[in-house]
Scaffold this active site. Structure first.
Site, PDB file in Angstrom:
ATOM      1  N   GLU A 133      -9.793   2.620  -5.359  1.00 50.33           N
ATOM      2  CA  GLU A 133      -9.453   4.004  -5.023  1.00 50.33           C
ATOM      3  C   GLU A 133      -8.261   4.553  -5.813  1.00 50.33           C
ATOM      4  O   GLU A 133      -7.401   5.229  -5.251  1.00 50.33           O
ATOM      5  CB  GLU A 133      -9.165   4.109  -3.521  1.00 50.33           C
ATOM      6  CG  GLU A 133     -10.372   3.758  -2.669  1.00 50.33           C
ATOM      7  CD  GLU A 133     -10.107   3.863  -1.166  1.00 50.33           C
ATOM      8  OE1 GLU A 133     -11.010   4.303  -0.463  1.00 50.33           O
ATOM      9  OE2 GLU A 133      -9.017   3.488  -0.713  1.00 50.33           O
ATOM     10  N   HIS A 175      -2.877   3.059  -4.559  1.00 49.59           N
ATOM     11  CA  HIS A 175      -2.342   2.508  -3.304  1.00 49.59           C
ATOM     12  C   HIS A 175      -0.925   1.975  -3.523  1.00 49.59           C
ATOM     13  O   HIS A 175      -0.562   0.921  -3.006  1.00 49.59           O
ATOM     14  CB  HIS A 175      -3.258   1.408  -2.749  1.00 49.59           C
ATOM     15  CG  HIS A 175      -4.509   1.948  -2.117  1.00 49.59           C
ATOM     16  ND1 HIS A 175      -4.557   2.466  -0.846  1.00 49.59           N
ATOM     17  CD2 HIS A 175      -5.781   2.044  -2.598  1.00 49.59           C
ATOM     18  CE1 HIS A 175      -5.788   2.858  -0.565  1.00 49.59           C
ATOM     19  NE2 HIS A 175      -6.559   2.627  -1.608  1.00 49.59           N
ATOM     20  N   ASP A 185       0.859  -1.190   0.000  1.00 44.73           N
ATOM     21  CA  ASP A 185       0.000   0.000   0.000  1.00 44.73           C
ATOM     22  C   ASP A 185       0.886   1.228   0.000  1.00 44.73           C
ATOM     23  O   ASP A 185       2.114   1.124  -0.103  1.00 44.73           O
ATOM     24  CB  ASP A 185      -0.975  -0.023   1.197  1.00 44.73           C
ATOM     25  CG  ASP A 185      -2.311   0.631   0.828  1.00 44.73           C
ATOM     26  OD1 ASP A 185      -2.285   1.802   0.403  1.00 44.73           O
ATOM     27  OD2 ASP A 185      -3.362  -0.012   0.950  1.00 44.73           O
TER      28      ASP A 185
END
Ligand code: TNX
Length: 552
Positions: free
Chosen positions: A352, A288, A215
């Site tokens: 995202e 990420h 991440d």
């Protein structure tokens, strides 16, 4: 609620009156003991009849098994050994004998599927039958829950008679994917803790553990070809702890990091295999990706403006540039990941990925033009397709968060539906497999009680009863579409999980409720009954040193 009268009628016809009375006693609550043990199994077995009497397990009890069943016999002996203080002897054979536990693989004509089992306990003997080793394992886990809870202790327990109430159980899971997610990327988790979670999961018949290995805040898996991923990407200089009143971020000033070597990963995979838990690796892309880009800025959109491993939470605009170089890099990474993880599924994240950098980056805009794509959403879809094809060529299947639907779903993709169940419904209707992981019911990083009384947690509110109320198969799906719902998964995102104690607190007992949702029959789904059984189960969690959150 279900009708006790109907259940009683069915069971009387099946198993006779005495059994029927005892069954009703079991359903009614664990305070009604059978012998010295109380029958309270989580997740609730599909069919269970409690009869009179007990089997006494002691030093003389042997486990009889042959062929592939021997490994399961060894596992059962190993699970029981710490509390008993001795290891039950495993002897070769396939015939029931007095005073023994027989594990029998019956490959032919079994209606119990790949993970189901039948467990029969009489005063003389115990027999577990299954079509596959996993079923024998689950039969063994049920047997463990029939014994006094102290059997879950990791040290020798004195002065307990190891009685197993006489039962007849026929059990199989409702759903095949019964998962949890751990997030060592946000806060590194030690190997021993991951092993503990695997063992406790398996005791609840959960079978899939997703490891969120990369991440913005850290890269946690050694990749031989790209050593900087862990040399640089596995550490961040500090972590945001709060914001001041005027919204200025406050940091703890401490370095955070760690990673799993390839030897560590092999050890975890082998450990999980014995517990029938699949380890599902997740390598995040295209968003990420901050830790990877801190190590290799040339894979980003603005290599001349490198950004360090992120020290905040939230959605980072830094994102992979989907160049040929990045695709080759990610496929090399996935190649090493596939060498380590036997999992049929490989998770590529996909969530995202905000497109600000893609919009601003001339190279990315040129690529959109060259590929004849409409926009950034189509570029993301194109990018995921490259990974889908690569994984398929290696005999694996891609899983991604529901954003991979944007711009068109890759042909082989399985969708993990976290924005509610809508993404999952859309994917299932289009003939794709899905795993339900909605924030509304499965986000174990969310608070379990009044916020002021709980430790700092992620954004939402998710009490135990809500988890128990999850229905993973949306009624909107038709019969064939329903078969695409592989199961459900609970997510323990790690932003606010700095310690393993905190992880236990957030996972349990919510993961036990999830286990019942995915394993047990849809009806009866009885929360009061679950809570009663959980009252007994508490002693098992205590014995396993699980630091659960107390429940009402
Ligand atoms: C959203 S769920 C995320 C995670 C965060 C989580 C916090 C998902 C696919 N992405 O990166 O940790 O919210 O609740």
């Amino acid at each position: 609620m279900f009708d006790l009268g109907v259940v009683r009628g069915v069971f009387c016809r099946m198993f006779g009156l005495t059994a029927c009375i005892l069954l009703v006693a079991v359903v009614a609550g664990p305070r009604l003991a059978c012998g010295q043990s109380v029958v309270a199994v989580i997740p609730q077995p599909r069919e269970m009849v409690v009869e009179e009497g007990n089997f006494v397990l002691d030093r003389a009890t042997a486990i009889v098994a042959e062929g592939e069943a021997v490994a399961e016999a060894d596992m059962l002996a190993e699970c029981l050994a710490p509390a008993l203080g001795y290891r039950l002897k495993v002897v070769e054979g396939h015939e029931a004998r007095d005073g023994a536990v027989l594990l029998l693989l019956e490959k032919e004509g079994s209606e119990l599927g790949a993970e189901g089992y039948r467990l029969e306990v009489t005063p003389k003997r115990i027999v577990i039958r299954a079509a596959q080793p996993a079923g024998l394992f689950y039969g063994g886990q049920t047997l463990r829950q029939l014994l006094p809870p102290a059997v879950c202790e990791s040290r020798r327990v004195e002065g307990v008679r190891w009685l197993v109430p006489c039962v007849r159980i026929a059990d199989r899971p409702r759903l095949a994917w019964r998962g949890l997610l751990l997030d060592p990327a946000r806060h590194f988790l030690p190997m021993d803790y991951i092993k503990k979670v695997i063992a406790v999961m398996a005791a609840h018949k959960l079978n899939s553990l997703q490891l969120h290995l990369t991440d913005d805040q850290g890269w946690r898996i050694e990749i031989k070809k790209y050593p900087k991923l862990t040399e640089l990407g596995s550490w961040r200089s500090e972590t945001i702890v709060e914001r001041s009143r005027d919204n200025v971020p406050q940091f703890d000033g401490k370095r955070h990091g760690g990673y799993y070597s390839q030897a560590d990963i092999r050890e975890l995979v082998e450990f999980a295999r014995r517990y029938h838990v699949n380890l599902l690796p997740e390598i995040e892309m295209p968003g990420h990706a901050g830790a990877a880009l801190a190590a290799y800025p040339e894979l980003g959109c603005f290599p001349d403006r490198p950004e360090p491993v992120w020290t905040r939470w939230g959605v980072n605009p830094n994102i992979f540039n989907p160049s040929d170089r990045t695709i080759a890099f990610l496929q090399d990474v996935l190649g090493e990941v596939m060498d380590l993880f036997p999992s049929k599924f490989i998770h590529i994240g996909g969530d995202e990925a905000i497109k600000d950098y893609w919009q601003k980056c001339p190279e990315v805009q040129r690529r959109i033009g060259q590929l004849g794509l409409k926009d950034e959403a189509e570029l993301q879809s194109w990018f995921i397709r490259q990974m889908d094809r690569f994984l398929a060529e290696h005999g694996r299947r891609l899983v991604g968060w529901d954003e991979i639907l944007q711009g068109g779903l890759a042909p082989g993709a399985t969708v993990m539906s976290w924005h509610g169940t809508e993404g999952g419904i859309e994917a299932a209707q289009a003939g794709h497999d899905v795993v339900m992981a909605p924030t509304t019911h499965t986000y174990f990083d969310y608070c379990q009680g009044p916020r002021e009384k709980e430790p700092k947690a992620g954004g939402g509110f998710l009490p135990l009863e809500r988890v128990y109320g999850l229905e993973p198969i949306p009624p909107a799906l038709s019969g064939t579409q329903r078969r695409h719902v592989l199961g459900a998964q609970g997510q323990l995102w790690g932003e606010y999980i700095p310690t393993t104690q905190q992880a236990d607190y957030m996972l349990w007992p919510r993961a036990a409720a999830l286990a019942e949702v995915v394993w047990s029959d849809r009806s009866p789904r009885d929360y009061a009954g679950f809570l009663r059984r959980l009252g007994v189960h508490r002693a098992r969690l205590d014995a396993m040193s699980v630091g659960y959150r107390p429940w009402e």
